[in-house]
Design an enzyme around this catalytic site. Structure first.
Site, PDB file in Angstrom:
ATOM      1  N   SER A 140      24.455  33.865  57.481  1.00  0.00           N
ATOM      2  CA  SER A 140      23.961  34.982  56.730  1.00  0.00           C
ATOM      3  C   SER A 140      23.129  35.111  55.497  1.00  0.00           C
ATOM      4  O   SER A 140      22.117  35.320  55.953  1.00  0.00           O
ATOM      5  CB  SER A 140      25.842  34.883  55.837  1.00  0.00           C
ATOM      6  OG  SER A 140      25.905  36.062  55.557  1.00  0.00           O
ATOM      7  N   LYS A 192      39.638  42.549  32.821  1.00  0.00           N
ATOM      8  CA  LYS A 192      39.241  41.294  32.102  1.00  0.00           C
ATOM      9  C   LYS A 192      39.262  41.077  33.038  1.00  0.00           C
ATOM     10  O   LYS A 192      38.341  39.614  33.346  1.00  0.00           O
ATOM     11  CB  LYS A 192      39.450  41.313  31.241  1.00  0.00           C
ATOM     12  CG  LYS A 192      38.476  40.516  29.864  1.00  0.00           C
ATOM     13  CD  LYS A 192      37.089  40.413  30.371  1.00  0.00           C
ATOM     14  CE  LYS A 192      36.618  39.381  29.784  1.00  0.00           C
ATOM     15  NZ  LYS A 192      35.121  39.012  30.621  1.00  0.00           N
TER      16      LYS A 192
END
Length: 320
Positions: A140, A192
């Site tokens: 990765s 949020k």
């Protein structure tokens, strides 16, 4: 009375000793970060022609900026120190080539991008070849930072690939409901508290997060397509998240050759046309590396664990 006096003296002595060691630690770390890579103490890995050098840098462990500095640093991978080291060797006139030894499952998207940028800069701006030597794992983000290198080497047993992005959170809302715990949230906007572990995600939030993952994945694909000279469709075919052995990666064109770190050094010397000496150029971690293990055992490596538990995009294999 005497017992109290001895206790007070003991506490005072401990504070003085602790302050002294901490001060020395910070001083040493500041000194080593500023000088170790540009004229300070270096370790010669292989003797050779001293008219030039091949710098050997190492990335070991998750590529995460844990923010650890000074006395309490655990002595593991230190992101800022590595960036300082790479910056120093690529601007050092004595250094002719750079080898980066990578043994990592990957890490943060930002951290991987920062290293990738410097690898490109070392080659395009400072005209210094960068070779990557993969250890047991370079997956990765570990592959992301290797992709722009001039040549990539791996052991036959190396695990690499895992091309992709992952971002996750834990939903414990049912558990909290079963034990009678309710969270009250006051927020300035509907998203949020996105990826909050205490409620089910909204459909729109799934789309928002997936768009972020897709954007970072596209960046990963572009990096490999450009660095390895591959067609984008081919990169996407290989980049489905699976891992490859070193031999498989060679067959798929993800690396250039198989070999140990000694083989990589031989290849770099041949590439440069000179038997330059090889030196390690990793920043000294100061006292933190010596005492970090004990500190972790006493207080726990809470900062890094908290960092991993925060919902964030990662170029990471086996991130749990």
């Amino acid at each position: 009375m005497k017992a109290r006096r001895w206790i007070a003296l003991g506490i005072g002595a401990f504070v003085l000793i602790f302050s002294f060691i901490t001060t020395i630690s910070f001083a040493l770390q500041t000194y080593t970060q500023g000088t170790a890579l540009s004229g300070g103490e270096q370790t010669v890995v292989r003797e050779g022609n001293t008219s030039g050098q091949i710098a050997l840098l190492e990335i070991s462990g998750p590529i995460i900026n844990s923010g650890e500095e000074g006395f309490f640093a655990s002595g593991g991978y230190n992101h800022q120190s590595f960036l300082n080291g790479l910056n120093a060797v690529m601007t050092d006139r004595q250094v002719e080539g750079i080898i980066i030894s990578v043994d990592s499952p990957g890490g943060g998207v930002l951290e991987s991008a920062e290293i990738h940028r410097l690898v490109e800069e070392a080659q395009s701006v400072h005209e210094k070849p960068v070779f990557v030597s993969m250890g047991g794992m370079a997956a990765s983000g570990g592959y992301y930072i290797a992709a722009p290198a001039e040549r990539i080497f791996a052991h036959p047993q190396t695990l690499t690939g895992s091309i992709g992005v992952i971002m996750s959170s834990i939903n414990v809302s049912e558990l909290l409901e079963n034990i009678g715990v309710e969270e009250n949230v006051y927020k300035s906007g509907p998203y949020k508290d996105i990826l909050s572990p205490t409620r089910e995600p909204l459909e729109e939030e799934d789309e928002i997060i997936q768009a972020i993952v897709d954007e970072y994945y596209q960046e990963f694909v572009d990096i490999i397509a450009d660095g390895r000279g591959m067609d984008e469709d081919r990169v996407r075919e290989l980049g489905d998240g699976r891992i490859y052995t070193g031999r498989q990666a060679l067959e798929e064109g993800l690396i250039d050759d198989l070999g140990s770190i000694d083989d990589v050094i031989d290849e770099m010397q041949a590439h440069l046309g000179a038997n330059y000496q090889v030196v390690t150029s990793q920043v000294n971690q100061g006292f933190g590396g010596l005492f970090g293990m004990t500190v972790d055992r006493l207080f726990g490596d809470t900062e890094l664990k908290m960092d991993f538990n925060q919902p964030r995009p990662l170029y990471m294999y086996n991130y749990e």
